[in-house]
Scaffold this motif. Structure first.
Motif, short mmCIF file in Angstrom:
data_model
loop_
_atom_site.label_atom_id
_atom_site.label_comp_id
_atom_site.label_asym_id
_atom_site.label_seq_id
_atom_site.Cartn_x
_atom_site.Cartn_y
_atom_site.Cartn_z
N VAL A 32 0.74 -1.21 0.04
CA VAL A 32 0.04 0.06 -0.09
C VAL A 32 0.78 1.18 -0.02
O VAL A 32 0.65 2.20 -0.89
N SER A 33 2.05 1.44 0.99
CA SER A 33 2.85 2.21 1.03
C SER A 33 3.42 2.70 -0.52
O SER A 33 3.59 3.67 -0.79
N GLY A 34 3.99 1.59 -0.92
CA GLY A 34 4.65 1.56 -2.28
C GLY A 34 3.73 2.28 -3.29
O GLY A 34 4.19 2.83 -4.22
N TYR A 35 2.48 1.62 -3.22
CA TYR A 35 1.49 2.21 -4.45
C TYR A 35 1.34 3.40 -4.12
O TYR A 35 1.20 4.28 -5.19
N ALA A 44 3.36 9.41 1.67
CA ALA A 44 2.68 8.21 1.43
C ALA A 44 2.92 7.49 2.49
O ALA A 44 1.72 6.56 2.74
N GLU A 45 3.59 7.72 3.36
CA GLU A 45 3.54 6.71 4.93
C GLU A 45 2.44 7.20 5.74
O GLU A 45 1.61 6.38 6.16
N GLY A 46 2.17 8.39 5.73
CA GLY A 46 0.93 9.09 6.49
C GLY A 46 -0.20 8.70 5.84
O GLY A 46 -1.39 7.95 6.66
N SER A 47 -0.27 8.45 4.65
CA SER A 47 -1.57 8.04 3.85
C SER A 47 -1.78 6.81 3.92
O SER A 47 -2.90 6.31 4.04
N VAL A 51 -5.06 4.97 5.38
CA VAL A 51 -5.83 3.63 4.66
C VAL A 51 -6.00 2.56 5.79
O VAL A 51 -7.12 2.05 5.78
N PHE A 52 -4.95 2.13 6.71
CA PHE A 52 -5.09 1.03 7.73
C PHE A 52 -6.10 1.57 8.43
O PHE A 52 -7.09 0.71 9.09
N LEU A 53 -6.20 2.81 8.94
CA LEU A 53 -7.29 3.21 9.98
C LEU A 53 -8.64 2.79 9.41
O LEU A 53 -9.51 2.52 10.27
N THR A 54 -8.86 3.42 8.20
CA THR A 54 -10.15 2.82 7.58
C THR A 54 -10.42 1.51 7.18
O THR A 54 -11.47 1.15 7.61
N VAL A 55 -9.42 0.80 6.80
CA VAL A 55 -9.63 -0.52 6.77
C VAL A 55 -9.76 -1.22 7.90
O VAL A 55 -10.82 -2.07 8.12
N VAL A 76 -9.34 1.35 -0.95
CA VAL A 76 -9.12 2.66 -0.12
C VAL A 76 -7.84 3.67 -0.31
O VAL A 76 -8.06 4.73 -0.37
N ALA A 77 -6.94 2.83 -0.53
CA ALA A 77 -5.70 3.71 -0.91
C ALA A 77 -5.79 4.37 -2.32
O ALA A 77 -5.26 5.68 -2.27
N HIS A 78 -6.57 3.76 -3.29
CA HIS A 78 -6.83 4.69 -4.59
C HIS A 78 -7.65 5.57 -4.24
O HIS A 78 -7.55 6.80 -4.81
N ALA A 79 -8.54 5.63 -3.31
CA ALA A 79 -9.63 6.55 -2.94
C ALA A 79 -8.90 7.93 -2.29
O ALA A 79 -9.07 8.88 -2.61
N ARG A 80 -7.76 7.31 -1.52
CA ARG A 80 -6.97 8.31 -0.75
C ARG A 80 -6.25 9.11 -1.82
O ARG A 80 -5.98 10.34 -1.50
N TYR A 81 -5.73 8.42 -2.83
CA TYR A 81 -4.88 8.91 -3.92
C TYR A 81 -5.85 10.13 -4.73
O TYR A 81 -5.37 11.25 -4.95
#
Length: 183
Positions: A32-35, A44-47, A51-55, A76-81
């Motif tokens: 997820v972080s790499g994506y 990216a790390e904070g995002s 993501v994991f808080l949401t998941v 969720v990661a895509h939505a954050r992006y």
């Protein structure tokens, strides 16, 4: 491919087992972080943490075992992006004048030759692709998701994801061949 977790880890997390949450995080967080980093997220790390808080807050709704969890995490990661892109579009970037970065000047012949002869990264080549092709290749290669998972995340059919992937790879091939011809 990242190590898959047994489906009972998801069940344990859904029951509130703290160790299961840790296993899920340590298995999925690097991808997820790499994506997010590859998408150019400023933090990216904070995002990824968000993501994991949401998941984790919605873990009870996840279906499909480990693969369903993985797909959900990258959705969720895509939505954050997408949220960050929209935020950037609403807030213009203001910077002070820097003559060294002024695009209105022309580079010297030496600089141009070094750029042509110097190696370019895959990331630079990926940025030259249309956004949908770029996104598909990142999700397929960096995140190592299946065609079906990418289709679900992007809200497209599996067939259109196949076409975007094929076109993106052909465009990358053309970009690399063009660079090699210049050298």
């Amino acid at each position: 491919m990242p190590q898959a977790l047994p489906d009972d880890v998801l069940s344990a997390a859904q029951s509130g087992d703290a160790e299961a949450f840790s296993q899920i995080y340590y298995t999925l967080a690097p991808g997820v972080s790499g994506y997010l980093k590859a998408r150019g997220m400023e933090d990216a790390e904070g995002s990824a943490q968000e993501v994991f808080l949401t998941v984790f807050s919605r873990i009870g709704t996840v279906r499909g075992g480990y693969q369903g969890l993985r797909t959900f995490a990258f959705s969720v990661a895509h939505a954050r992006y997408v949220d960050e892109v929209r935020k950037r579009a609403r807030q213009p970037y203001v910077s002070e004048y820097d003559p060294e970065t002024d695009a209105r000047t022309s580079d010297s012949a030496e600089t141009v030759a070094l750029e042509v002869l110097g190696g370019s990264t895959v990331e630079e080549k990926l940025r030259e692709l249309p956004p949908d092709q770029h996104e598909v290749l990142l999700l397929r290669i960096v995140a190592d998701l299946s065609l079906e998972q990418v289709a679900e995340i992007m809200g497209k059919s599996t067939g259109s994801i196949k076409q975007l992937q094929r076109r993106g790879l052909l465009k990358l091939k053309t970009l690399v061949e063009r660079k090699e011809a210049l050298v």
